[in-house]
Design an enzyme around this catalytic site. Structure first.
Site, PDB file in Angstrom:
ATOM      1  CG  ASP A 161      -1.856   1.239   1.154  1.00 24.21           C
ATOM      2  OD1 ASP A 161      -2.540   1.427   0.132  1.00 24.21           O
ATOM      3  OD2 ASP A 161      -1.847   2.038   2.106  1.00 24.21           O
ATOM      4  NE  ARG A 168      -5.350   4.157  -5.224  1.00 24.89           N
ATOM      5  CZ  ARG A 168      -5.933   4.253  -4.030  1.00 24.89           C
ATOM      6  NH1 ARG A 168      -5.310   3.853  -2.955  1.00 24.89           N
ATOM      7  NH2 ARG A 168      -7.142   4.740  -3.911  1.00 24.89           N
ATOM      8  CE  LYS A 187      -3.706   3.155   4.986  1.00 24.31           C
ATOM      9  NZ  LYS A 187      -3.726   3.422   3.552  1.00 24.31           N
TER      10      LYS A 187
HETATM   11  N1  URA Z   1      -7.351   6.390   2.565  1.00 19.14           N
HETATM   12  C1  URA Z   1      -6.508   5.370   2.316  1.00 19.14           C
HETATM   13  O1  URA Z   1      -5.781   4.913   3.195  1.00 19.14           O
HETATM   14  N2  URA Z   1      -6.470   4.884   1.067  1.00 19.14           N
HETATM   15  C2  URA Z   1      -7.244   5.341   0.067  1.00 19.14           C
HETATM   16  O2  URA Z   1      -7.168   4.838  -1.020  1.00 19.14           O
HETATM   17  C3  URA Z   1      -8.127   6.412   0.334  1.00 19.14           C
HETATM   18  C4  URA Z   1      -8.158   6.921   1.603  1.00 19.14           C
END
Ligand code: URA
Length: 436
Positions: A161, A168, A187
């Site tokens: 992530d 992203r 997470k």
């Molecule tokens: N918060 C996150 O941790 N990830 C996302 O993709 C959007 C908001």
């Protein structure tokens, strides 16, 4: 596996198998797939979506890209909250100490700013010295000592992530329920919690602009969490205007300290009490959410929540002096006011534009390598429904480098809709609760 085949299949609305998704995530995390191929795949996901099975596989692959923590040997329930992202959303800085002060443990793994939205880690780092990169041993030690610790993804926790999130942010691939779900839940499922409160934002400043889209995302998040054995509740909350009076990292940290001290804007306080109330409820500290809200208000009024924040800041290496004197936080050198072009009422805001203006001033990232200026931001003087007179300030821009000031000013000027009539309806702060 040929990555280009997976990109093409998703581009053509095909489905990937669990094994393919696992290989893709493992290879990208390990540095074997370049950013341009991953970006193309992410864009295909944004445009084509993912099946429930693909989302489950992606969440699992991202979760198991690192370690899954286990705090079951620590007494009591562990509860966290996470927001899908908004403008001026500094609730984590308030809620985490409130809930820890009430005896429920909060192991919080947060994100950085994403697109036009701010991130808890960037806000915390505006406190000089505050370290969000604790080792897992230190994360545990801080959690054990004071009941709360706030860190970012590490090389050990959901590293997939960490990499994908940064990509992203700068490739226009945030707005996908599948990617948001996998990002958040990878997470959150790694952090050793029993329960989770989600703040799913909806409105012009949210990734999900329409309430129904936000509700589908909320259902997806709740379902994914439940499938993994966690008690999850999602509050659908309004993001048609910024939360509170500021957007910008240090300015928001100051506002959070104000709220922890019993002040701060009413909307921020109300949402914090609501979210903390749910955390106490899921943490089995109280019998009802209302009781949880009352407890939260008491912990703020008694000074215990603020004291807890001071303890967290100290244990994570930050300057505790800012808790007593938020003027020690970085401050921008210059300001510029944006005023109302007419008499009337604030009928609405293009809240995303306000978030972008903050990024343009240097408060967020446009490229992965960008560094943030913690001091810059926006100060909002009017909310939806407020009366304004021509020439009255709507918003003040706080800036250091003037290079893109005009662009930011224009974004702010065109973000406010002023109408002669008072708006009939003001958006509610909480639209709905899902998974209760
Ligand atoms: N918060 C996150 O941790 N990830 C996302 O993709 C959007 C908001």
């Amino acid at each position: 596996m040929r990555v280009v085949d997976l990109i093409r299949r998703k581009r053509d609305s095909g489905e990937l198998t669990r094994e393919e998704i696992e290989q893709l995530i493992a290879a990208y995390t390990g540095g074997d797939i370049p950013d341009y191929q991953m970006s193309a795949w992410l864009m295909a996901v944004v445009l084509r979506g993912m099946s429930r099975a693909e989302i489950a596989a992606l969440t699992g692959a991202m979760l198991h890209s690192g370690r899954v923590l286990d705090f079951s040997d620590l007494p009591g329930r562990k509860v966290d909250k996470h927001s899908t992202g908004g403008v001026g959303d500094k609730t984590s800085l308030v809620i985490a100490p409130v809930v820890a002060a009430g005896g429920v443990k909060v192991p919080m793994i947060s994100g950085r700013g994403l697109g036009h939205t701010g991130g808890t880690l960037d806000k915390l780092e505006s406190i000089p010295g505050f370290n969000v990169n604790l080792s897992l041993a230190n994360f545990r030690r801080v959690l054990e000592t004071c009941g709360c610790a706030l860190i970012g993804q590490t090389a050990e926790i959901a590293p997939a992530d960490k990499k994908i999130y940064a990509l992203r942010d700068v490739t226009g691939t945030v707005e996908s329920p599948a990617l948001i779900c996998a990002s958040i839940m990878s997470k959150k499922l790694a952090e050793g919690i029993d329960a989770l409160v989600l703040d799913v934002k909806t409105g012009s400043g949210a990734f999900m602009k329409k309430v129904e889209d936000a509700a589908s995302l909320a259902e997806l998040l709740v379902e994914t969490g439940n499938r993994m054995g966690k008690n999850v509740v999602a509050l659908l909350t309004d993001m048609n205007q910024p939360l509170g009076r500021t957007a910008g990292n240090a300015m928001e940290a100051a506002e959070a300290i104000e709220a922890l001290s019993g002040g701060g804007p009413a909307d921020l306080r109300e949402l914090c009490l609501e979210l903390a109330g749910w955390m106490f409820y899921l943490g089995e500290r109280v019998k009802t959410v209302d009781e949880g809200k009352k407890l939260s208000a008491e912990l703020i009024a008694s000074g215990h929540a603020r004291e807890k924040f001071r303890e967290i800041v100290r244990l994570q290496g930050g300057d505790v002096g800012v808790v007593d004197d938020p003027r020690r936080l970085p401050r921008a050198r210059q300001t510029l006011g944006v005023t109302s072009p007419a008499d009337g009422y604030v009928a609405g805001t293009q809240c995303e534009q306000l978030g972008v203006a903050c990024v343009v001033l240097g408060g967020g990232r446009e490229k992965k390598e960008d560094t943030i200026d913690p001091a810059v931001g926006l100060e909002f003087h009017k909310r939806i429904g407020d009366a304004v007179q021509r020439g009255e300030p709507l918003c003040t821009l706080h800036y250091n480098a003037g290079g893109r000031l005009d662009e930011a000013r224009r974004l702010v000027e065109t973000a406010y809709r002023i109408e002669p009539e008072e708006p009939k309806a003001i958006p509610p702060l909480v639209h709905r609760v899902i998974g209760a």
